[in-house]
Write a protein that holds these residues in place. Structure first.
Motif, PDB file in Angstrom:
ATOM      1  N   PRO A 187     -14.129  28.126 -53.104  1.00 19.90           N
ATOM      2  CA  PRO A 187     -13.541  29.461 -52.910  1.00 19.90           C
ATOM      3  C   PRO A 187     -12.076  29.483 -53.309  1.00 19.90           C
ATOM      4  N   PHE A 244     -14.555  27.148 -41.278  1.00 23.24           N
ATOM      5  CA  PHE A 244     -16.004  27.250 -41.436  1.00 23.24           C
ATOM      6  C   PHE A 244     -16.746  27.568 -40.146  1.00 23.24           C
ATOM      7  N   TYR A 272     -20.317  28.752 -48.308  1.00 26.93           N
ATOM      8  CA  TYR A 272     -19.348  27.865 -48.959  1.00 26.93           C
ATOM      9  C   TYR A 272     -20.124  26.844 -49.794  1.00 26.93           C
ATOM     10  N   ARG A 286     -24.431  23.002 -49.237  1.00 25.91           N
ATOM     11  CA  ARG A 286     -23.748  24.245 -48.901  1.00 25.91           C
ATOM     12  C   ARG A 286     -23.630  24.425 -47.397  1.00 25.91           C
ATOM     13  N   GLU A 294      -9.232  29.329 -50.454  1.00 24.57           N
ATOM     14  CA  GLU A 294      -9.163  28.146 -49.603  1.00 24.57           C
ATOM     15  C   GLU A 294      -8.496  27.019 -50.390  1.00 24.57           C
ATOM     16  N   ARG A 315     -20.991  34.426 -45.057  1.00 29.45           N
ATOM     17  CA  ARG A 315     -20.364  33.762 -46.198  1.00 29.45           C
ATOM     18  C   ARG A 315     -20.985  32.385 -46.419  1.00 29.45           C
ATOM     19  N   PHE A 322      -9.832  23.508 -49.704  1.00 26.38           N
ATOM     20  CA  PHE A 322     -11.279  23.334 -49.605  1.00 26.38           C
ATOM     21  C   PHE A 322     -11.690  21.981 -50.197  1.00 26.38           C
ATOM     22  N   PRO A 323     -12.585  21.223 -49.501  1.00 26.50           N
ATOM     23  CA  PRO A 323     -13.279  21.555 -48.252  1.00 26.50           C
ATOM     24  C   PRO A 323     -12.575  21.064 -46.995  1.00 26.50           C
TER      25      PRO A 323
END
Length: 430
Positions: free
Chosen positions: A246, A259, A240, A306, A249, A238, A252-253
Motif C-alpha cells: 500500500p 493491521f 493487505y 495476504r 504505509e 481492506r 509496510f509490512p
C-alpha cells in the motif's frame, strides 16, 4: 508553562473527562432498534457512543447527545440516518471449521463473561480452547470443569507470556482456521463467522483481523483511550497484499499495528504453524511487554500471504479503567513495538535490508502523526474529526521510553526462556 504546571493542567483535563454511554443502533429500512452496549444500562439523556448497524453489520460509530426528556431512539436514529449512508454487503460465505483460543491468567470472572459470548456464536462448526497461562491458583481450571466441561477444552501452559500461551493453543487445535481473542471481551454473535469466512473466499489469505469497540466508557481513562482511536481500525474492509504494498504505509509490512490487534485476529492454521507460531519472547507476561500479535502479522505477510481487515467481525473490549493503567499501557505499547521489530529481525535477518530502506520515510511519517496528536488533541469517541481530549504528554513520553527499552526487554525475555528450558531439561533428567 513550567513542567509541574503543565503536568497539573494535564491531570485537571483528564479528571474533567465525563462518562459516555455505550449503545448500538440497528437501522433496517424505516425501523430502528436501539440497545445498550454489552453490560450497559438502558440509554438515557446525555452523551452516547453509538455503534450503527445496517442489516446487523457494523457500518460506523457516532457520538450523540440526547436532550433530557427526549426519546433516545428517535434522536440517535435521525443522526445515524444523516451520517451513515446505505451499505451494500456481500454474503460472507460458508466459514471453515475454526478453533478459538483464549489465553487467560487468574481472571475467572472476566473469562466466564467472554466464554458465554463465544459459546453463543452463530458459526456452524467451531471448537473453543482456553489456555491457562502460568496459573498461580486452580480457579480457571475449576471454572472450566464446573461450568464449561463439555464445551470448552482446558490447556495449561506453565511458561509465562501471551505468545507462549497462544503457541500452546496453536499446538492443541484442529481447525483449518485458528482465531484468538482475549478474556476481557464480549464477542458479537456473528464475530467468528465474519472473521473466518474470508479464508474460504481467498486461498492466499493468511490472516484476518476485525473490529474492536469499547464495551464501557465510564472512566476518564476509557474515554481518553477511545478518543484517540482505541483499538478500532475503521469501517472499511481492506486487504493487505505483500505483492502490492500500500502506498500509504511507508514502513509496510512493519507497521503491523495498523493491521489489527491480538484481541481480534485469526490465521490459517497451517500458515501460522509454518512460520513457527508466535515468538515466545514477546507478549504480555514477558520482559518484552507486548508485540506478539504484531510479530505474527509481519511473519505471515513476509511469507507472501495476504492479510484482511474486516469491520464486520466485532468484539467489545473492556478497556483499562485508571490513569495508572494508561501509563502501563503506553509504556507497554512502546516496548512491544520495538521488541516485536527486534524479534522479526532476529528471526528473519533477511528482512533487515527492506526495513532499513523503509525506515527514514516511516520515521518522518510517524513524527508527523505524533505532532498532530499532541498539538490538536484527540477526538471524541465516534467522531474522530472533533478533537477535544488532548493526549497527555506524559503518556507520549512513556511510550517513547518503552520504545527505547523494547529491544533490551526482548533480549531479557529470550534469556528467561533459555533459563526455563535448561531448568525443565535438568528436571526431566532426574
Amino acid at each position: 508553562m513550567a513542567r509541574s504546571a503543565r503536568a497539573q493542567e494535564e491531570i485537571r483535563r483528564f479528571l474533567d473527562i465525563g462518562a459516555v454511554q455505550v449503545a448500538e443502533l440497528d437501522l433496517d429500512g424505516d425501523e430502528a432498534v436501539l440497545r445498550p452496549g454489552p453490560g450497559s444500562p438502558p440509554v438515557t439523556h446525555g452523551e452516547v457512543f453509538v455503534l450503527v448497524r445496517r442489516g446487523g453489520r457494523p457500518v460506523g460509530t457516532l457520538l450523540g447527545r440526547v436532550p433530557e426528556g427526549a426519546d433516545p431512539r428517535a434522536v440517535l436514529a435521525e443522526r445515524a440516518r444523516a451520517e451513515c449512508g446505505p451499505a451494500v454487503f456481500g454474503e460472507p460465505g460458508e466459514p471453515p471449521f475454526t478453533s478459538v483460543v483464549v489465553a487467560t491468567r487468574e481472571r475467572a470472572g472476566q473469562l466466564a463473561r467472554a466464554l458465554d459470548s463465544l459459546l453463543a456464536q452463530d458459526h456452524p462448526r467451531f471448537e473453543l480452547v482456553v489456555v491457562d497461562n502460568a496459573p498461580v491458583t486452580s480457579e480457571t481450571r475449576e471454572l472450566i470443569e464446573r461450568k464449561y466441561a463439555e464445551r470448552v477444552r482446558y490447556v495449561c501452559e506453565p511458561v509465562p507470556g501471551l505468545a507462549a500461551a497462544h503457541n500452546a493453543g496453536l499446538d492443541a487445535v484442529g481447525g483449518e482456521v485458528v482465531a484468538f481473542t482475549d478474556d476481557d471481551v464480549v464477542a458479537d454473535p456473528r464475530w467468528l463467522t465474519e472473521l473466518s469466512a474470508p479464508f474460504a473466499a481467498d486461498a492466499g489469505l493468511g490472516c484476518c483481523t476485525g473490529l474492536i469497540l469499547p464495551a464501557r466508557l465510564t472512566t476518564p481513562a476509557q474515554v481518553l483511550l477511545e478518543s484517540h482511536g482505541g483499538f478500532a481500525k475503521g469501517f472499511t474492509p481492506r486487504t493487505y497484499d505483500p505483492a502490492h504494498p500500500p502506498g500509504d504505509e511507508p514502513l509496510f509490512p512493519f507497521t503491523a499495528g495498523r493491521f489489527g490487534s491480538g484481541a481480534n485476529m485469526a490465521f490459517r492454521t497451517a500458515v501460522l504453524r509454518s512460520v513457527g507460531g508466535f515468538d515466545p519472547a514477546t507478549g504480555a507476561g514477558t520482559a518484552a511487554r507486548g508485540g506478539d500479535d504484531l510479530y505474527g502479522f509481519v511473519r505471515v505477510l513476509a511469507q507472501g500471504h495476504r492479510l484482511r481487515y474486516t469491520p464486520y467481525a466485532l468484539v467489545w473490549h473492556h478497556h483499562r479503567e485508571t490513569w495508572r493503567d494508561l501509563e502501563t499501557q503506553a509504556y507497554g505499547y512502546g516496548a512491544g513495538l520495538t521488541a516485536y521489530l527486534t524479534a522479526v529481525l532476529v528471526n528473519r535477518p533477511a528482512l533487515l535490508p527492506a526495513f532499513l530502506a523503509r525506515l527514514p520515510r516511516g520515521l518522518a511519517h510517524a513524527r508527523a502523526l505524533t505532532a498532530v496528536r499532541e498539538a490538536e488533541g484527540g477526538g471524541t469517541p465516534g467522531d474522530h474529526d472533533v478533537r477535544t481530549h488532548p493526549w497527555p504528554r506524559r503518556l507520549s513520553r512513556l511510550q517513547r521510553r518503552g520504545m527505547l527499552y523494547g529491544p533490551a526487554g526482548y533480549v531479557k525475555a529470550r534469556r528467561a526462556l533459555r533459563a526455563t528450558a535448561r531448568y525443565e531439561t535438568a528436571r526431566g533428567a532426574r
